[in-house]
Design an enzyme around this catalytic site. Structure first.
Site, PDB file in Angstrom:
ATOM      1  N   SER A 126       0.823  -1.085   0.009  1.00 32.57           N
ATOM      2  CA  SER A 126       0.174   0.065  -0.094  1.00 32.57           C
ATOM      3  C   SER A 126       0.951   1.138   0.044  1.00 32.57           C
ATOM      4  CB  SER A 126      -0.848  -0.009   1.426  1.00 32.57           C
ATOM      5  OG  SER A 126      -1.250   1.172   1.671  1.00 32.57           O
ATOM      6  N   TYR A 150      -1.792  -1.265  10.875  1.00 34.59           N
ATOM      7  CA  TYR A 150      -2.000  -1.799   9.615  1.00 34.59           C
ATOM      8  C   TYR A 150      -0.799  -1.496   8.644  1.00 34.59           C
ATOM      9  CZ  TYR A 150      -3.514  -1.735   4.851  1.00 34.59           C
ATOM     10  OH  TYR A 150      -3.816  -2.102   3.280  1.00 34.59           O
ATOM     11  N   LYS A 154       2.332  -4.143   6.645  1.00 33.26           N
ATOM     12  CA  LYS A 154       2.669  -3.961   5.188  1.00 33.26           C
ATOM     13  C   LYS A 154       4.084  -3.814   4.961  1.00 33.26           C
ATOM     14  CE  LYS A 154      -1.577  -4.403   3.410  1.00 33.26           C
ATOM     15  NZ  LYS A 154      -1.963  -5.879   2.635  1.00 33.26           N
TER      16      LYS A 154
HETATM   17  P1  NAD Z   1     -11.324  -7.184   1.648  1.00 35.82           P
HETATM   18  O1  NAD Z   1     -11.264  -6.960   3.050  1.00 35.82           O
HETATM   19  O2  NAD Z   1     -12.232  -6.830   0.736  1.00 35.82           O
HETATM   20  O3  NAD Z   1     -10.241  -8.579   0.973  1.00 35.82           O
HETATM   21  C1  NAD Z   1      -9.245  -9.301   2.052  1.00 35.82           C
HETATM   22  C2  NAD Z   1      -9.764 -10.492   1.991  1.00 35.82           C
HETATM   23  O4  NAD Z   1      -9.228 -11.522   2.838  1.00 35.82           O
HETATM   24  C3  NAD Z   1     -11.344 -10.689   2.524  1.00 35.82           C
HETATM   25  O5  NAD Z   1     -12.049 -11.340   1.721  1.00 35.82           O
HETATM   26  C4  NAD Z   1     -11.242 -11.523   3.663  1.00 35.82           C
HETATM   27  O6  NAD Z   1     -12.113 -12.314   4.016  1.00 35.82           O
HETATM   28  C5  NAD Z   1      -9.688 -12.365   3.400  1.00 35.82           C
HETATM   29  N1  NAD Z   1      -9.179 -12.582   4.592  1.00 35.82           N
HETATM   30  C6  NAD Z   1      -8.626 -11.824   5.638  1.00 35.82           C
HETATM   31  N2  NAD Z   1      -7.771 -12.429   6.323  1.00 35.82           N
HETATM   32  C7  NAD Z   1      -7.583 -13.937   5.857  1.00 35.82           C
HETATM   33  C8  NAD Z   1      -6.821 -14.872   6.489  1.00 35.82           C
HETATM   34  N3  NAD Z   1      -6.292 -15.076   7.290  1.00 35.82           N
HETATM   35  N4  NAD Z   1      -7.062 -16.136   5.367  1.00 35.82           N
HETATM   36  C9  NAD Z   1      -8.067 -16.129   4.531  1.00 35.82           C
HETATM   37  N5  NAD Z   1      -8.737 -14.985   4.134  1.00 35.82           N
HETATM   38  C10 NAD Z   1      -8.590 -13.925   4.774  1.00 35.82           C
HETATM   39  O7  NAD Z   1     -10.022  -5.857   1.279  1.00 35.82           O
HETATM   40  P2  NAD Z   1      -9.362  -5.378  -0.113  1.00 35.82           P
HETATM   41  O8  NAD Z   1      -9.736  -3.955  -0.229  1.00 35.82           O
HETATM   42  O9  NAD Z   1     -10.102  -6.226  -1.240  1.00 35.82           O
HETATM   43  O10 NAD Z   1      -7.886  -5.471  -0.029  1.00 35.82           O
HETATM   44  C11 NAD Z   1      -7.293  -6.693  -0.319  1.00 35.82           C
HETATM   45  C12 NAD Z   1      -5.796  -6.385   0.125  1.00 35.82           C
HETATM   46  O11 NAD Z   1      -5.259  -5.165  -0.529  1.00 35.82           O
HETATM   47  C13 NAD Z   1      -5.478  -6.287   1.604  1.00 35.82           C
HETATM   48  O12 NAD Z   1      -4.182  -6.830   1.651  1.00 35.82           O
HETATM   49  C14 NAD Z   1      -5.286  -5.122   1.760  1.00 35.82           C
HETATM   50  O13 NAD Z   1      -4.667  -4.645   3.031  1.00 35.82           O
HETATM   51  C15 NAD Z   1      -4.811  -4.384   0.333  1.00 35.82           C
HETATM   52  N6  NAD Z   1      -4.800  -2.930   0.161  1.00 35.82           N
HETATM   53  C16 NAD Z   1      -6.152  -2.617   0.122  1.00 35.82           C
HETATM   54  C17 NAD Z   1      -6.516  -0.987  -0.196  1.00 35.82           C
HETATM   55  C18 NAD Z   1      -7.825  -0.492  -0.194  1.00 35.82           C
HETATM   56  O14 NAD Z   1      -7.942   0.749  -0.199  1.00 35.82           O
HETATM   57  N7  NAD Z   1      -8.897  -1.517  -0.251  1.00 35.82           N
HETATM   58  C19 NAD Z   1      -5.387  -0.164  -0.328  1.00 35.82           C
HETATM   59  C20 NAD Z   1      -4.190  -0.946  -0.270  1.00 35.82           C
HETATM   60  C21 NAD Z   1      -4.004  -2.339  -0.124  1.00 35.82           C
END
Ligand code: NAD
Ligand code: UDP
Length: 344
Positions: A126, A150, A154
């Protein structure tokens, strides 16, 4: 050639869009998700969009036996690792839960990948790793720092991956994709962001105000040194973000450099203020988005947008969709699924 990709967290917001992109590119997709922040309904939606259903395992990435079983059953060529918790505020309240989940899921996954000889990994990092002491647009070489647990997960995972690659460079190649602000939804309106509680992020919040689920938006800070005083971010359409993952996989497949653990920004290179987002939403939806300017949110930076030169050079990728695309796709998703996957 990459034929089969395991996507951890693939039932979530970004993962479901990645699944659509990979399936359309002819790849086989195996989703591993514990559904802690996702709905199984997303699988039917992905099938409705692509005509193909991803394989799905409801499993926790910390469950080594479960992962071993999956890697035993399927010959996985590469992994995209998105599984983790992602709410900044929650991470400040429950840091241990964040460290336990995000770090342990990664460590277990890396051990299983090593044991099964899977040597390509795309990790969801991120822009938060740049902290608040850098000049914009930010390049990958900029110093990193974080302001919350958080973000620290990362940065720690990036460091762990560097160490693992350094120890056995022939055994793992990694792309650390540093996302800016993902927004929007698939243009079908069938999949999108489905926050379980009050949205933390701007776009879903504005969207819920426009549809009448929430009364007004609190704009966090009107006195930043920006044109209209509100915070500026680099919003990137989730479909563009997904295609960035496809290109990262293709790049990893071809790159011959050893010691490959490469951070790459995924953004548009253009920043929009909170009030510009509000106004784009009002135009697209024809609804008024009531807002009030309140105090700054702790930990927020004034301006954040990417230098996207490296993504273009290495991956031959650049974002194509506009803010209007993001807003109209987010609005379509919101209208068709006013309660997300819950009662749509
Ligand atoms: P999200 O919560 O929709 O997706 C994450 C998924 O991981 C969820 O479906 C959850 O059920 C699953 N999960 C969590 N812990 C788990 C585990 N231990 N085992 C199996 N499944 C697990 O979030 P997102 O927005 O789709 O983000 C996806 C990734 O991108 C994350 O790592 C997040 O940190 C990163 N990210 C997101 C953003 C944003 O703004 N959405 C920005 C930068 C980075
Ligand atoms: N923001 C806001 N009100 C909200 C949510 C966000 O004013 O309810 C602002 C926030 O201060 C930042 C921008 O919108 O300037 C994007 O915030 P978001 O939480 O979506 O992403 P971040 O960049 O913090 O990861």
């Amino acid at each position: 050639m990459i034929e089969r990709v395991l996507v951890t967290g693939g039932a979530g917001y970004i993962g479901s869009h990645i699944a659509v992109t990979l399936l359309r590119a002819g790849m086989e997709v195996i989703i591993v998700d514990n559904l802690s922040n996702a709905s199984e309904l997303v699988l039917d939606r992905i099938e409705a969009i692509t005509g193909r259903k991803p394989l799905f395992y409801k499993a926790d990435c910390r469950d080594k036996q479960a992962l071993q079983g999956i890697f035993n059953t399927h010959h996985v060529n590469a992994v995209i690792h998105l599984a983790g918790y992602k709410a900044v505020g929650e991470s400040c309240e429950m840091p241990l839960m964040y460290y336990r989940n995000n770090l342990e899921a990664t460590l277990v996954l890396l051990e299983v990948m090593r044991d099964f000889g899977v040597d390509k990994l795309v990790f969801s990092s991120s822009a938060t790793v740049y902290g608040d002491n850098v000049s914009m647009p930010v390049r990958e070489q900029a110093p990193t720092s974080v302001t919350n647990p958080y973000g620290r997960t990362k940065l720690m995972i990036e460091d762990i991956l560097r160490d693992v690659v350094e120890a056995r460079p022939e055994a793992l190649k990694v792309a650390l994709l540093r996302y800016f602000n993902p927004a929007g939804a698939d243009e079908s309106g069938l999949i999108g962001e489905d926050p379980k509680a009050t949205p933390n992020n701007l776009m879903p919040y504005v969207s819920q105000v426009a549809i009448g689920k929430r009364q007004k938006l609190s704009v966090f800070g009107g006195d930043y040194p920006t044109e209209d005083g509100t915070g500026v971010r680099d919003y990137i359409h989730v479909a563009d973000l997904a295609s960035g993952h496809l290109e990262a996989l293709r790049w990893l497949d071809e790159v011959v450099d050893l010691h490959c653990c490469q951070p790459i920004n995924l953004g548009t290179g253009v920043g929009y203020s909170v009030l510009e987002v509000v106004s784009a939403f009002e135009q697209v939806s024809g609804r008024q988005v009531t807002y009030e300017i309140v105090d700054r949110r702790a930990g927020d930076v004034a301006v954040s947008y990417a230098d996207v030169t490296l993504a273009s050079e290495l991956l031959g990728w650049q974002a194509e969709k506009t803010l209007e695309d993001m807003v109209s796709d987010a609005w379509r998703w919101q209208q068709r699924n006013p309660d997300g996957y819950g009662r749509s």
